[in-house]
Design a protein around this motif. Structure first.
Motif: not given
Length: 263
Positions: A131-136
């Motif tokens: 999720e962090a990959y996608v958000i950032a």
């Protein structure tokens, strides 16, 4: 020298040379190129700390009530490395982690720190790398690099974590890159003094003192277990291949930017 360590060093030497002589260094010619490099490399600096802390968690007691874990020698080795990486001194003698030093170096030269900041904030909130990959919007090669690191971390096998740390992460900054940064620093001392210090400090601490401690730690953890040493060799090879892939991503983005082609 431990014969198993000598064997691993011999096996991985072609991969080490491929990293040290990677084509990415030939295209870092100005500040903009260096900024791109740092915007990828910062993820390796960050997850290096995560790999390090996972070793400390596995090899020492980090909870209460306290009980002795493992043996005192491996406890000493990992704690000594953690102290140096997590609370070293910057150029002004102020205690900082190497990751914090790197972020300050990025800010000084004008590299974009927003993506890594968004990634860290999202990871704290969601607890999910994906999720962090996608958000950032983290670069794909950096995602794959960190996925591999956390696969090793989540496996909780201390000898494999130690091998990846020792052979796959230390002593991989080539003299060519140091020379590039020093040359650029001569032109832009107000923008590159911090990255120059970081790299020179990394070589001084990690490439000398910490590398010897890490080799001893890996030898201690693998002992005389041939299966452990074989697995250590395999994870080291995979770790170095991930570094090559990360550098390929940096190279492609720099070249695309020079040619005004979307990366």
């Amino acid at each position: 020298m431990n014969s198993h360590i000598t064997r691993i060093q011999q096996v991985i030497e072609p991969l080490r040379q491929e990293i040290i002589n990677h084509k990415v260094y030939s295209v870092i010619n100005d500040l903009d190129d260096l900024k791109v490099f740092m915007q990828y490399h910062v993820y390796a600096v960050w997850d290096f700390m995560s790999l390090l802390k996972s070793l400390q968690i596995n090899l020492t007691c980090t909870t209460t009530p306290w009980f002795p874990v493992g043996n005192a020698n491996t406890r000493y080795l990992i704690n000594e490395i953690v102290a140096g990486e997590e609370s070293d001194v910057d150029g002004e003698g102020i205690r900082k982690s190497h990751y914090e030093m790197y972020l300050e170096a990025m800010e000084q030269c004008g590299a974009d720190t927003d993506v890594i900041a968004q990634f860290i904030a999202a990871l704290k909130e969601t607890g999910s790398l994906g999720e962090a990959y996608v958000i950032a919007n983290v670069p794909q090669e950096a995602r794959e690099f960190m996925d591999f690191t956390f696969k090793v971390i989540d496996g909780k096998a201390s000898h494999l974590q130690s091998a990846a740390f020792t052979f796959g992460r230390e002593d991989l900054i080539p003299n060519m890159f140091i020379s590039i940064v020093r040359d650029l620093n001569a032109k832009f001392p107000d923008q590159l003094s911090l990255i120059k210090y970081y790299l020179e400090r990394h070589i001084e601490v990690d490439g000398d003192h910490h590398s010897h401690l890490a080799l001893e730690m890996t030898a201690e953890l693998c002992g005389n277990d041939e299966a452990y040493w074989k697995a250590a060799e395999e994870v080291t090879i995979a770790s170095l291949q991930q570094r090559i892939n990360l550098w390929n991503g940096v190279y492609n983005e720099i070249v695309s930017a020079k040619n005004n082609v979307p990366a």
